[in-house]
Design a protein around this motif. Structure first.
Motif, PDB file in Angstrom:
ATOM      1  N   CYS A  45      35.300  44.556  42.153  1.00 15.48           N
ATOM      2  CA  CYS A  45      33.842  44.612  42.318  1.00 15.48           C
ATOM      3  C   CYS A  45      33.454  45.450  43.522  1.00 15.48           C
ATOM      4  CB  CYS A  45      33.264  43.207  42.472  1.00 15.48           C
ATOM      5  SG  CYS A  45      33.035  42.409  40.904  1.00 15.48           S
ATOM      6  N   ASP A  93      34.522  36.228  35.969  1.00 15.72           N
ATOM      7  CA  ASP A  93      33.525  37.248  36.313  1.00 15.72           C
ATOM      8  C   ASP A  93      32.726  37.609  35.062  1.00 15.72           C
ATOM      9  OD1 ASP A  93      32.836  39.344  38.603  1.00 15.72           O
ATOM     10  OD2 ASP A  93      32.812  40.429  36.700  1.00 15.72           O
ATOM     11  N   SER A  94      31.406  37.731  35.212  1.00 14.87           N
ATOM     12  CA  SER A  94      30.566  38.066  34.051  1.00 14.87           C
ATOM     13  C   SER A  94      30.965  39.408  33.438  1.00 14.87           C
ATOM     14  CB  SER A  94      29.089  38.135  34.455  1.00 14.87           C
ATOM     15  OG  SER A  94      28.660  36.933  35.038  1.00 14.87           O
ATOM     16  N   GLY A  95      31.447  40.331  34.281  1.00 12.59           N
ATOM     17  CA  GLY A  95      31.811  41.656  33.766  1.00 12.59           C
ATOM     18  C   GLY A  95      33.007  41.593  32.828  1.00 12.59           C
ATOM     19  N   SER A 212      25.240  45.051  40.482  1.00 13.74           N
ATOM     20  CA  SER A 212      25.512  43.919  39.609  1.00 13.74           C
ATOM     21  C   SER A 212      26.544  44.362  38.581  1.00 13.74           C
ATOM     22  CB  SER A 212      24.182  43.566  38.932  1.00 13.74           C
ATOM     23  OG  SER A 212      24.329  42.581  37.955  1.00 13.74           O
ATOM     24  N   LEU A 213      27.342  43.414  38.084  1.00 16.00           N
ATOM     25  CA  LEU A 213      28.382  43.737  37.097  1.00 16.00           C
ATOM     26  C   LEU A 213      29.188  44.960  37.527  1.00 16.00           C
ATOM     27  CD1 LEU A 213      26.881  43.175  33.521  1.00 16.00           C
ATOM     28  CD2 LEU A 213      28.331  41.679  34.854  1.00 16.00           C
ATOM     29  N   ARG A 359      28.958  37.324  44.227  1.00 17.01           N
ATOM     30  CA  ARG A 359      29.339  38.163  43.081  1.00 17.01           C
ATOM     31  C   ARG A 359      28.750  37.584  41.794  1.00 17.01           C
ATOM     32  NH1 ARG A 359      33.734  37.390  40.247  1.00 17.01           N
ATOM     33  NH2 ARG A 359      34.750  36.175  41.888  1.00 17.01           N
ATOM     34  N   ASN A 363      25.914  39.366  39.473  1.00 25.17           N
ATOM     35  CA  ASN A 363      26.212  39.585  38.046  1.00 25.17           C
ATOM     36  C   ASN A 363      25.135  38.975  37.162  1.00 25.17           C
ATOM     37  OD1 ASN A 363      28.638  40.894  38.488  1.00 25.17           O
ATOM     38  ND2 ASN A 363      29.899  39.056  38.220  1.00 25.17           N
TER      39      ASN A 363
END
Ligand code: TGC
Ligand code: FAD
Length: 392
Positions: A45, A93-95, A212-213, A359, A363
């Motif tokens: 990130c 993690d959202s990504g 973000s992401l 983080r 996200n």
């Protein structure tokens, strides 16, 4: 990031509602995230890099097409299994969850649901194994919440169509081999096409400077007179219901995923509140901190119940788009509120990469916007209960 000491909250003993298979799938995704995602995600990130080396592991934990039949390379699992995998990935993690939900719900799902048998056989096994990665092009620079206004178009050219236009904010586009793209034909009817990297006139510039992401690659899809063979058109759907049908599946996964991010924030805040001392006692002993923690676990528990029930309805093919929309809106908003409160519990440390909070929070600012903004989902529920369309 410090060692991952995550312990999943289960305040209402919801594990008892899961089958042994669900728990096995969930636990293997959870263990994989702890081993492979947690140690590298903060660095990825900070550097704004998608950790491509995780693709193989994502395929191995069954994150690509969990509910696609086994004969096409999918997992042949039910919808709750899909939800649980998304929950665990977004806990990391959202990504990372984004990468998997695009591949499953927005690329494999339309090829499986709207594609020909040849298209299914050609694309699905390679997408399931991660050999090919896909992306989904619906949003355009001037048409986000209103995708029906899209201007990307195809014109007939014998055994090909000529594709022109541009899509933006496309997850995975910078490295995807395959793009499921929605465009209007000469009669103005929306059609789905499979566009492949290497087709002349097709480019995928990356979008930089996101706050973000950051561990997810986002970009554009630019089509300059791209000749797409007609065999790449999805034959079995026409109109806006095609892409919106895919969104139902992705929004369902996100409603589970958001719980993962919320659980991680809560777990970190709870531990911190017991360990951090001020005024001679743990900060978790102060009423104001307890209020925050008590509200967090209440909201997580409500969201868990909502998604579990939605999963049951989806398994029975009874979940309506409006029910899915409600869960996406509620759970993402819930997770974002929890991230903000957890950030405060961590004091100054909450803004550092020592903890996952900031983080997740950044996200979730994307997750609350993509797949339909929070306000669009409010209007979907509003229309469902009143019968009145307040969009236009
Ligand atoms: P409307 O006139 O209401 O509907 C047009 C046709 O579609 C049908 N329909 C649906 N079908 C399946 N599922 C749904 N959820 C559906 N909603 C509507 C509807 O029945 C109709 O069918 P027919 O046969 O009569 O033609 O459409 P509208 O133009 O008024 O728009 C409605 C609205 C605003 C709710 C919709 O367009 C919308 O959801 N907007 C938000 C756009 C959005 O969510 N974009 C997401 C892009 S992809 C993305 O963000 C990926 S992020 C991925 C990641 O990284 O995880
Ligand atoms: P707009 O539609 O311009 O909305 C701006 C504001 O106006 C919002 O607050 C919205 O709620 C409000 N608004 C709009 N219409 C109304 C109305 N009728 N009534 C009240 N308020 C309204 N798209 C893809 O196709 N594929 C992807 O893979 C993808 N990945 C994404 C990844 C990221 C990181 C992000 C940020 C976005 C991604 N998107 C993707 C795009 C995403 O779906 C859109 O950003 C989203 O649908 C909103 O569109 P917009 O940004 O154009 O906002």
């Amino acid at each position: 990031m410090a060692t991952d000491r995550f312990i999943a909250p289960d305040y209402y003993l919801l594990d008892e509602l899961l089958t042994e298979e669900h728990k096995l799938i969930r636990d293997s995704a959870r263990a994989w995230v702890k081993k492979e995602v947690s140690p590298i995600i903060e660095d990825a990130c900070q550097k704004a890099e998608f950790p491509k080396h995780l693709i193989k592991g994502l395929a191995e934990v069954g994150a690509f097409g969990p509910y696609i039949p086994v004969e096409y390379g999918g997992g042949g699992l039910d919808q709750i299994s899909y939800g649980l995998i998304m929950q665990e990935l977004e806990r990391g993690d959202s990504g990372i969850r984004s990468t998997a939900s695009v591949q499953s719900s927005l690329v494999m799902y339309p090829i499986y649901t709207y594609g020909s048998e040849e298209q299914r056989k050609k694309f699905l096994p390679k997408l399931a194994s991660g050999e090919w990665m896909g992306c989904f092009g619906l949003t355009e620079p001037d048409h986000g919440s209103n995708p029906g206004g899209m201007v990307t178009n195809i014109k007939d050219d014998g055994d090909h169509v000529i594709l022109n236009g541009a899509k933006m904010w496309i997850s995975n586009s910078p490295f995807a081999q395959v793009a499921v793209v929605w465009a209007k034909d000469e009669e103005g009817v929306i059609r789905g096409l499979i566009v492949e990297r290497g087709m002349e006139g097709f480019t995928t510039p990356e979008t930089h400077n996101k706050w973000s992401l950051r561990a997810s690659a986002t970009g554009e899809l630019v089509f300059d007179n791209v000749r797409v063979p007609k065999e790449n058109i999805l034959p079995n759907v026409k109109g806006l219901k095609g892409p919106l049908g895919c969104l139902n599946s992705a929004r369902f996964g996100i409603s589970w995923g958001a719980i993962g991010a919320a659980m991680d924030c809560y777990d970190s805040a709870l531990r911190y509140s017991k360990e951090r001392q001020q005024f001679g006692r743990p900060i978790g002993g102060f009423q104001l901190q307890q209020k925050k923690l008590a509200e967090m676990i209440t909201e997580i528990t409500k969201a868990q119940l909502l998604t579990w029930r939605l999963g049951v309805l989806k398994n029975e093919n009874r979940a309506t788009p409006a029910q899915i929309s409600m869960a996406k809106r509620n759970n993402v908003n819930m997770a974002l509120e929890i991230a903000r409160e957890a950030r405060q519990i961590h004091g100054g440390m909450g803004i550092t990469g020592e903890y996952p909070i900031m983080r997740h929070m950044m996200n979730l600012e994307s997750v609350i916007t993509y797949e339909g903004t929070h306000d669009i989902h409010l209007l979907i529920t509003g229309m469902d209960v009143t019968g009145e369309n307040a969009f236009t």
